[in-house]
Write a protein that holds these residues in place. Structure first.
Motif, short mmCIF file in Angstrom:
data_model
loop_
_atom_site.label_atom_id
_atom_site.label_comp_id
_atom_site.label_asym_id
_atom_site.label_seq_id
_atom_site.Cartn_x
_atom_site.Cartn_y
_atom_site.Cartn_z
N ALA A 1 31.37 47.09 87.49
CA ALA A 1 29.91 47.20 87.54
C ALA A 1 29.49 48.27 88.53
CB ALA A 1 29.29 45.85 87.95
N SER A 2 30.47 48.88 89.20
CA SER A 2 30.14 49.97 90.12
C SER A 2 29.89 51.25 89.32
CB SER A 2 31.30 50.21 91.10
OG SER A 2 31.52 49.07 91.89
N THR A 3 28.94 52.05 89.78
CA THR A 3 28.68 53.33 89.14
C THR A 3 28.85 54.40 90.23
OG1 THR A 3 26.34 52.87 89.54
CG2 THR A 3 27.12 52.54 87.30
N PRO A 4 29.01 55.68 89.87
CA PRO A 4 29.28 56.68 90.90
C PRO A 4 28.24 56.63 92.02
CG PRO A 4 29.55 57.62 88.71
CD PRO A 4 29.02 56.23 88.51
N GLY A 5 28.73 56.50 93.24
CA GLY A 5 27.82 56.46 94.40
C GLY A 5 27.17 55.12 94.62
N HIS A 6 27.45 54.14 93.77
CA HIS A 6 26.81 52.83 93.93
C HIS A 6 27.83 51.72 93.73
CE1 HIS A 6 24.37 49.27 92.91
NE2 HIS A 6 23.58 49.78 93.84
N ARG A 7 28.20 51.09 94.86
CA ARG A 7 29.20 50.01 94.82
C ARG A 7 28.52 48.74 94.31
NH1 ARG A 7 31.62 46.27 98.35
NH2 ARG A 7 33.86 46.55 98.56
N ALA A 8 29.22 47.98 93.46
CA ALA A 8 28.64 46.74 92.91
C ALA A 8 28.26 45.79 94.06
CB ALA A 8 29.65 46.07 91.99
N PRO A 9 27.13 45.11 93.91
CA PRO A 9 26.62 44.31 95.03
C PRO A 9 27.37 43.00 95.23
CG PRO A 9 25.20 44.04 93.13
CD PRO A 9 26.24 45.05 92.75
N GLY A 10 27.28 42.49 96.46
CA GLY A 10 27.92 41.21 96.80
C GLY A 10 27.18 40.03 96.18
N ASN A 11 27.89 38.90 96.12
CA ASN A 11 27.27 37.66 95.62
C ASN A 11 26.29 37.13 96.67
OD1 ASN A 11 30.23 37.67 94.49
ND2 ASN A 11 29.04 36.39 93.13
N ILE A 12 25.39 36.29 96.23
CA ILE A 12 24.54 35.58 97.20
C ILE A 12 25.47 34.75 98.10
CG2 ILE A 12 24.12 33.67 95.57
CD1 ILE A 12 21.38 33.32 97.02
N ALA A 13 25.15 34.73 99.40
CA ALA A 13 25.99 33.97 100.35
C ALA A 13 25.88 32.48 100.04
CB ALA A 13 25.53 34.26 101.77
N THR A 14 27.01 31.79 100.11
CA THR A 14 27.01 30.35 99.86
C THR A 14 26.07 29.65 100.84
OG1 THR A 14 29.25 30.52 99.05
CG2 THR A 14 28.54 28.33 99.73
N ARG A 15 26.05 30.11 102.09
CA ARG A 15 25.19 29.48 103.10
C ARG A 15 23.72 29.57 102.70
NH1 ARG A 15 24.87 27.63 108.59
NH2 ARG A 15 22.88 26.57 108.41
N ALA A 16 23.33 30.68 102.08
CA ALA A 16 21.93 30.84 101.65
C ALA A 16 21.59 29.80 100.59
CB ALA A 16 21.71 32.26 101.12
N ILE A 17 22.52 29.56 99.67
CA ILE A 17 22.26 28.55 98.61
C ILE A 17 22.08 27.18 99.25
CG2 ILE A 17 23.24 27.39 96.58
CD1 ILE A 17 24.77 30.00 95.99
N VAL A 18 22.97 26.85 100.19
CA VAL A 18 22.89 25.54 100.86
C VAL A 18 21.52 25.39 101.52
CG1 VAL A 18 23.83 24.20 102.81
CG2 VAL A 18 25.39 25.35 101.21
N ASP A 19 21.09 26.42 102.26
CA ASP A 19 19.83 26.33 103.00
C ASP A 19 18.63 26.20 102.05
OD1 ASP A 19 21.26 26.56 105.32
OD2 ASP A 19 20.78 28.67 105.68
N ILE A 20 18.65 27.01 100.98
CA ILE A 20 17.51 26.99 100.04
C ILE A 20 17.44 25.63 99.35
CG2 ILE A 20 16.66 27.98 97.86
CD1 ILE A 20 18.04 30.65 98.97
N ALA A 21 18.61 25.12 98.95
CA ALA A 21 18.64 23.83 98.24
C ALA A 21 18.14 22.71 99.16
CB ALA A 21 20.05 23.54 97.75
N ARG A 22 18.55 22.76 100.42
CA ARG A 22 18.11 21.69 101.35
C ARG A 22 16.59 21.74 101.55
NH1 ARG A 22 22.73 22.17 105.29
NH2 ARG A 22 24.36 20.94 104.28
N VAL A 23 16.06 22.94 101.73
CA VAL A 23 14.61 23.07 101.91
C VAL A 23 13.88 22.50 100.69
CG1 VAL A 23 12.72 24.76 102.04
CG2 VAL A 23 14.71 25.00 103.54
N ALA A 24 14.50 22.68 99.51
CA ALA A 24 13.88 22.19 98.27
C ALA A 24 14.15 20.69 98.06
CB ALA A 24 14.39 23.00 97.08
N GLY A 25 14.86 20.05 99.02
CA GLY A 25 15.04 18.59 98.94
C GLY A 25 16.32 18.15 98.26
N PHE A 26 17.29 19.07 98.11
CA PHE A 26 18.56 18.71 97.47
C PHE A 26 19.64 18.53 98.54
CE2 PHE A 26 16.06 20.74 94.28
CZ PHE A 26 16.30 19.98 93.15
#
Ligand code: HMG
Ligand code: MG
Length: 328
Positions: A277-302
């Protein structure tokens, strides 16, 4: 006189209990497959162990793909065999999964289990795309040809009793074709029905490979995917696999939770990216951090069983493995 409070009704109690989400950490696979540094096998095993300690539900450990295509994961069999000392999934460890693109990859996964004498590869994942150009670049095949390759994988998964996940990449956008219509995602799910009918298919994983998703673009994809699943493979779970290019992945997780999605892929430390998925001059982006998912889910009550301190430790370890250049 004191009045006794009525006995709690279990049904109403379960309504009050926070709902769980399921988290798969893909850092040992997606996180390391695009790295210049060759991470030693022992360090990959240490990362998986750190993720087990952190309490994620599943770890995507590696890929049984061609080492000519992804040399970084050429030691998949060795990583799994070093993990064979762990007990069965459940209380003691998460589910261990691996990518397999074809029959040859599935045979390699089964062989690891046979040699270990116990199941170490619990689950396998095939991968196709909603974009023809990406499918060809990533797997040297058309979308239809990738599906043909999955048929024997599905048959073997049914025989072995191994759950099967199917990734669809580029569900929002393709690095080569641009925006992807949600109808195209639905069409690929329709094609994947043949894979389910051949043996088993338990989960569709919607991959935002380039990290283009926003709440406005991911919700129509989720709705189109759900309609297609209801039509072609009722009961199959949807997982969301977001890469984070524009800082919108967190908002997209929140939107997906509102849409009823309860299974998410993340990566310790935000590592990740598909080399194709990388194109010249543009490295493919990282995944969303697992910690971010945990935090967002907790704020949403999960709820998630993840231990924040141990996840942070695993994330620091993951970033150190790749020289800290992934997202903090
Ligand atoms: P090909 O060259 O068309 O395949 O590659 P082939 O059948 O002609 O075989 C070529 C050589 O590879 C042969 O070896 C085969 O034996 C060998 P040779 O005879 O030349 O020595 N081979 C294999 N070796 C090991 N394991 C196998 C295997 N199969 C064939 N399973 C193939 C086709 C699919 C193999 C290749 O394109 C490939 O391995 N692609 C993998 C690409 C990849 O792993 N990309 C990253 C993962 S996907 C991703 O990151 C997206 C995701 O995160 C979701 C998202 O973000 O959207 C999941
Ligand atoms: Mg990915």
């Amino acid at each position: 006189m004191t009045t006794r409070s009525p006995k709690p009704d279990p049904a109403s109690m379960s309504r009050l209990m926070p709902e769980q989400i399921r988290i798969t950490d893909v850092s040992p696979r997606d996180g390391l497959q695009n790295e210049d540094r060759r991470v030693p096998t022992s360090e990959k095993v240490a990362l998986v162990r750190a993720l087990c300690a952190a309490g994620v539900d599943e770890v995507e450990v590696s890929s049984f793909v061609s080492a000519a295509w992804i040399p970084q994961l050429g030691d998949a069999a060795e990583v799994f065999s070093q993990l064979a000392g762990h007990a069965a999934p459940g209380r003691d460890r998460p589910v261990f999964s691996a990518l397999v693109p074809n029959r040859r990859g599935m045979d390699a996964a089964i062989e690891v289990n046979r040699r270990a004498g116990i199941r170490v590869v619990d689950k396998v994942s095939v991968f196709t795309a909603a974009s023809e150009t990406f499918a060809r670049r990533n797997t040297n095949a058309t979308i239809a040809e990738t599906i043909e390759r999955f048929i024997p994988v599905s048959e073997a998964a049914a025989r072995e009793g191994m759950p099967l996940r199917a990734y669809i990449s580029c569900v929002v956008a393709c690095p080569f074709e641009g925006a992807i219509d949600p109808g195209q995602v639905a069409k690929v799910i329709g094609l994947l029905a043949a894979v389910k009918n051949a043996g088993r298919l338990d989960e569709i994983d919607l991959g935002d490979t380039v990290g283009a998703a926003t709440p406005d673009t991911i919700v129509p994809v989720i709705r189109a995917a759900r309609r297609a699943i209801d039509q072609f493979m009722p009961g199959v779970e949807i997982t969301l696999h977001l890469h984070d290019t524009n800082g919108q992945a967190g908002a997209s997780v929140a939107a997906a939770l509102r849409e009823g999605i309860r299974s998410f892929d993340g990566s310790a430390g935000g590592l990740g990216g598909c080399p194709y998925a990388s194109t010249p001059g543009h490295r493919a982006p990282g995944n969303i951090a697992t910690r971010a998912i945990v935090d967002i889910a907790r704020v949403a009550g999960f709820e998630t069983p993840v231990d924040d301190r141990l996840l942070d430790e695993a994330s620091r370890f993951a970033r150190a493995l790749v020289g800290f250049h992934a997202a903090e």
